[in-house]
Design a protein around this motif. Sequence first.
Motif, PDB file in Angstrom:
ATOM      1  N   GLN A 160       7.359   6.271   1.235  1.00  0.00           N
ATOM      2  CA  GLN A 160       6.588   5.985   2.445  1.00  0.00           C
ATOM      3  C   GLN A 160       7.199   4.839   3.238  1.00  0.00           C
ATOM      4  O   GLN A 160       7.183   4.857   4.469  1.00  0.00           O
ATOM      5  CB  GLN A 160       5.137   5.684   2.081  1.00  0.00           C
ATOM      6  CG  GLN A 160       4.371   6.893   1.595  1.00  0.00           C
ATOM      7  CD  GLN A 160       2.994   6.519   1.081  1.00  0.00           C
ATOM      8  OE1 GLN A 160       2.847   5.534   0.337  1.00  0.00           O
ATOM      9  NE2 GLN A 160       1.986   7.296   1.458  1.00  0.00           N
ATOM     10  N   GLN A 203       0.821  -1.212   0.000  1.00  0.00           N
ATOM     11  CA  GLN A 203       0.000   0.000   0.000  1.00  0.00           C
ATOM     12  C   GLN A 203       0.855   1.262   0.000  1.00  0.00           C
ATOM     13  O   GLN A 203       0.335   2.369  -0.114  1.00  0.00           O
ATOM     14  CB  GLN A 203      -0.912   0.051   1.231  1.00  0.00           C
ATOM     15  CG  GLN A 203      -1.602  -1.211   1.647  1.00  0.00           C
ATOM     16  CD  GLN A 203      -2.129  -2.075   0.522  1.00  0.00           C
ATOM     17  OE1 GLN A 203      -2.848  -1.595  -0.346  1.00  0.00           O
ATOM     18  NE2 GLN A 203      -1.760  -3.338   0.529  1.00  0.00           N
ATOM     19  N   LEU A 204       2.167   1.097   0.153  1.00  0.00           N
ATOM     20  CA  LEU A 204       3.068   2.233   0.314  1.00  0.00           C
ATOM     21  C   LEU A 204       4.002   2.364  -0.884  1.00  0.00           C
ATOM     22  O   LEU A 204       4.413   1.367  -1.467  1.00  0.00           O
ATOM     23  CB  LEU A 204       3.924   2.047   1.577  1.00  0.00           C
ATOM     24  CG  LEU A 204       3.170   1.773   2.882  1.00  0.00           C
ATOM     25  CD1 LEU A 204       4.162   1.503   4.012  1.00  0.00           C
ATOM     26  CD2 LEU A 204       2.249   2.919   3.232  1.00  0.00           C
TER      27      LEU A 204
END
Length: 158
Positions: free
Chosen positions: A119, A114-115
Amino acid sequence: MSFMATVSLLEAALDRQLQRDAGMPHAYYQILAMLSEAPERTLRMSDLAAITQSSQSRLSHAVSRLERNGWVRRRPCPDDRRSTLAELTEAGFAALAAAAPGHVRSVRENLFDQLDPEQVGQLRDICQAALCRLAAAPEAVVMPGARVTNPDTEGTVG
């Protein structure tokens, strides 16, 4: 609240995956993993309880189940009659090795996918800063293999 919700849901997802694919709860996987990183794959039960944030009785129950599976053995501590050691067996190491790829895949799918790369770096830096602070507490027992570095000085703390 977002942090607490994320940690709670991630723990639940990891537990479901390990139960489904390896037949063990996440707590057992964590015990096996901590023992695998320790010198001679052995830790005092009291240290293992502190590392896994478990009560002595909860850890003792879990280790009893792991002993029945042949994955862990308990033995008296040779230099302290009041202490008991938990040792990862070859069968336990094999069970951990078999479970690890699915566990790693689940962590990636549920968190890191998701990153973006920036991030991921930020998350690493945030976790390292928090870990450095938490590990400095006198009562802190840091899990074997954890790299605790102070981002201000780039020195290793523990």
